[in-house]
Structures are given as structure tokens and as C-alpha cells.
Design an enzyme around this catalytic site. Structure first.
Site, PDB file in Angstrom:
ATOM      1  N   GLN A  58      -3.939  -1.649   9.877  1.00  0.00           N
ATOM      2  CA  GLN A  58      -3.852  -2.991   9.304  1.00  0.00           C
ATOM      3  C   GLN A  58      -4.373  -4.004  10.319  1.00  0.00           C
ATOM      4  O   GLN A  58      -3.997  -3.966  11.490  1.00  0.00           O
ATOM      5  CB  GLN A  58      -2.395  -3.302   8.925  1.00  0.00           C
ATOM      6  CG  GLN A  58      -2.197  -4.618   8.216  1.00  0.00           C
ATOM      7  CD  GLN A  58      -2.871  -4.671   6.845  1.00  0.00           C
ATOM      8  OE1 GLN A  58      -2.847  -3.704   6.083  1.00  0.00           O
ATOM      9  NE2 GLN A  58      -3.483  -5.804   6.528  1.00  0.00           N
ATOM     10  N   ASP A  68     -10.411   3.447   4.759  1.00  0.00           N
ATOM     11  CA  ASP A  68     -10.514   2.002   4.605  1.00  0.00           C
ATOM     12  C   ASP A  68     -11.939   1.520   4.905  1.00  0.00           C
ATOM     13  O   ASP A  68     -12.232   0.329   4.812  1.00  0.00           O
ATOM     14  CB  ASP A  68      -9.503   1.334   5.557  1.00  0.00           C
ATOM     15  CG  ASP A  68      -9.131  -0.080   5.123  1.00  0.00           C
ATOM     16  OD1 ASP A  68      -9.275  -0.397   3.928  1.00  0.00           O
ATOM     17  OD2 ASP A  68      -8.705  -0.876   5.987  1.00  0.00           O
ATOM     18  N   LYS A 122       0.840  -1.203   0.000  1.00  0.00           N
ATOM     19  CA  LYS A 122       0.000   0.000   0.000  1.00  0.00           C
ATOM     20  C   LYS A 122       0.874   1.252   0.000  1.00  0.00           C
ATOM     21  O   LYS A 122       0.589   2.220  -0.717  1.00  0.00           O
ATOM     22  CB  LYS A 122      -0.942  -0.019   1.213  1.00  0.00           C
ATOM     23  CG  LYS A 122      -2.049  -1.061   1.068  1.00  0.00           C
ATOM     24  CD  LYS A 122      -2.747  -1.399   2.373  1.00  0.00           C
ATOM     25  CE  LYS A 122      -3.703  -2.584   2.181  1.00  0.00           C
ATOM     26  NZ  LYS A 122      -4.220  -3.141   3.437  1.00  0.00           N
TER      27      LYS A 122
END
Ligand code: NAP
Length: 290
Positions: free
Chosen positions: A104, A127, A60
Site C-alpha cells: 500500500q 498491483d 481489499k
């Protein structure tokens, strides 16, 4: 913005479409830099050193760099407490230099993952993991969506797949993938059936589907014989050996359109993350993203 994509047989080319979306994000990021003097910034938070998570975060960051998006990385030890993680995320939420936050996951069993996600400010939730984002999606209001479901919707639109009135069968109901993609399809007037580990006679239900979304994590769970001729098959599954949840070779013979694994849904997830980061930066700077 809708990007219609050229067809290659019945394959849905996520790699090519994602490349074009990333280029659009790069152009938008360059405009934001020009107008504000600061490039969009995505903060990534990693707990521990799980090799797969390290790889995902690095991927990413690399994509961000290529698109002119800055990243700020925060690495925390696996032993971090929920309170420390929440403090870190809340600090990034309050930092005007950071436009998007990616925590994450998984973050470790001893941590209250939901509490950590909820420390992300809604306007930085690129996200799409907070309850705010999920509710906005459910109500059909503007907001950030979970990236993989968002990428799947982009793919369907790019290939002009008619959704209204069609029967979509979503196999899998996780909060980040199956459940939201079904809600997005419902919001576009598809008739949605959810299947999960307790579903009886999965084959019979899949056989009725005009659109199949496989989001399970079981290699080749769905056989080509169960694909209705002409159906659209989206395989979000990613299993060891680069294998999806659908038996690709047999399904491709019957599907009208099908995503390969890899090269279908996967690249779209990061493309949507970058796009949402740029959109967040534009909104926080009082600009339009495009
Ligand atoms: P998850 O949280 O483990 O959820 C799996 C879902 O599949 C659950 O809802 C589960 O049902 C259901 N399921 C399990 N066995 C089943 C069976 N035999 N029949 C029908 N349903 C079954 O997984 P996830 O995070 O949603 O990920 C799913 C897959 O997508 C994985 O392969 C993952 O690697 C992949 N993925 C890809 C991307 C990408 O960017 N391409 C992003 C995220 C995930 P229950 O709810 O009843 O347990």
C-alpha cells in the site's frame, strides 16, 4: 474474458460489472483450492497507520475474503527503514504460500518507494507497480497491469467502446494511472493525447476527444461544456465529498457514456486486483485461471 454489460441510460455501471468480475474470480479461486488444496493468497503490506491507507487495505482484504482469496497482512511501523521494508517484501516474494503482493502506498517520504516496489517478484506483482510490469505493458507483452488502468480498459470493453482510430485524451500522467492508461489505449490503436498540469488550454484539447479519461484529483476540473457530444467520459478522479474530476451533471447531458463517481472506476480497481491475484496463483500452481 470480456464481459459485455447491459446499459443503463448513458451510465457505465462499474459496481455491477465489478460484482460480476469478482464472482468470476471467486469461481476461479474455488477451482484452484479444489485442485491444489490451497486458496490463492494476497499479502498486503502497510507502513504506518494513515487512516485512508488502513481503510483501503481493509477493503481489499474484505473483498478477498468474499472471493475465497486468503490474505496475509503485514503491518509495519511508520519508522520502518527502506532496508527493512525491502527485506519484508523480498521475504514475501520468496514465500511459496503467497501468490500476490500489494504494498500500500504512499509508504512515507523517508522510504525509497521504488526500491520497495522492485522487491516484489514480477510473477507476484498483482498491483502492477514494478518496472517489469510497466515495461511488459509498454511492449504489449503478457503481465500484470496497474489495477485502475486495467479496470478502465475492462469498462470500455464491457460497453463495446470502439478504441481504434479514436482520439483519447488522458488528463493526468501519474505512473499508476494516467501514463499506463494512455499506453493501454495506444496499444489498442487509439490516438492518445496526454494532458497534465503544464498543459496549455486543456478545454480546447478535451473538446477534441472521443474518449476522455480524467485522472487528476481536482474536483470538477472538466466541465460538461468541454465534452464533445457523444464522447465517452471515464472519471477516475476521487475527491472529498465523493466528487470526481468531471462535472458529472453537465457532462452527462453531452456524453454518450459516462462513469459515475462513486460506482464507476473505483470498484473496478479492486476487481482487477482480485482477478490478477487469482491469475498469479493459477500460474504459480501450474494451472489455467479459467
Ligand atoms: P497524482 O499522482 O497526483 O497525479 C495527478 C496528475 O494530474 C498529474 O499528472 C498532474 O500533472 C495532473 N494535474 C494536476 N493538476 C492538473 C490540472 N490543473 N490540469 C491538468 N492536469 C493536472 O494522482 P493519481 O494517483 O494519478 O490520482 C488521480 C486521481 O485518481 C485522484 O483523484 C485519485 O484519488 C484517483 N484515483 C482513483 C483510483 C480508483 O481506484 N478509482 C485509483 C487511483 C487514483 P503533473 O504530472 O504535471 O503534476
Amino acid at each position: 474474458m470480456t464481459t459485455t454489460h447491459a446499459t443503463n441510460g448513458n451510465l457505465m455501471d462499474g459496481t455491477g460489472l465489478a460484482r460480476r468480475l469478482v464472482q468470476e474470480s471467486a469461481d476461479a479461486a474455488a477451482r484452484i483450492l479444489e485442485q491444489t488444496g490451497a486458496a490463492p493468497c494476497l499479502a498486503t503490506v502497510l507502513v504506518g497507520e494513515d487512516p485512508a491507507s488502513v481503510t483501503y487495505v481493509r477493503m481489499k482484504q474484505n473483498r478477498c475474503a468474499k472471493a475465497g482469496i486468503r490474505s496475509r497482512h503485514v503491518a509495519l511501523p511508520a519508522s520502518v527503514s527502506t532496508a527493512e521494508l525491502v527485506d519484508t517484501v523480498a521475504g514475501l516474494s520468496a514465500d511459496p504460500d503467497v501468490h500476490g503482493i500489494l504494498l500500500q502506498h504512499p509508504v512515507g517520504d523517508h522510504i525509497d518507494e521504488r526500491a520497495a516496489f522492485e522487491a516484489i517478484a514480477p510473477e507476484k506483482d498483482v498491483d502492477g507497480v514494478t518496472m517489469h510490469s510497466f515495461a511488459a505493458m509498454g511492449f504489449g507483452l503478457p503481465g500484470f497491469v496497474s489495477c485502475t488502468p486495467g479496470g478502465i480498459m475492462r469498462l470500455l470493453d464491457a460497453y463495446d467502446v470502439e478504441l481504434r482510430g479514436r482520439h483519447a485524451v488522458v488528463v493526468g500522467r501519474s505512473a499508476i494511472l494516467g501514463k499506463p492508461v494512455g499506453m493501454l489505449l495506444l496499444g489498442r490503436d487509439a490516438t492518445v493525447t496526454y494532458c497534465h498540469s503544464r498543459t496549455k488550454d486543456l478545454s480546447a484539447i478535451v473538446r477534441e476527444a472521443d474518449i476522455v479519461v480524467a485522472a487528476v484529483g481536482r474536483a470538477r476540473l472538466i466541465d460538461g461544456d468541454d465534452i464533445k457530444p457523444g464522447a465517452v467520459v471515464i472519471d477516475a478522479g476521487y475527491n472529498p465529498g465523493n466528487v470526481g474530476d468531471v462535472d458529472f451533471d453537465s457532462a452527462r447531458k453531452r456524453a454518450g457514456l459516462i462513469t459515475p463517481v462513486p460506482g464507476g472506476v473505483g470498484p473496478m480497481t479492486i476487481a482487477v486486483l482480485l482477478e490478477q491475484t487469482v491469475r498469479a496463483a493459477a500460474a504459480q500452481s501450474g494451472l489455467q485461471a479459467d
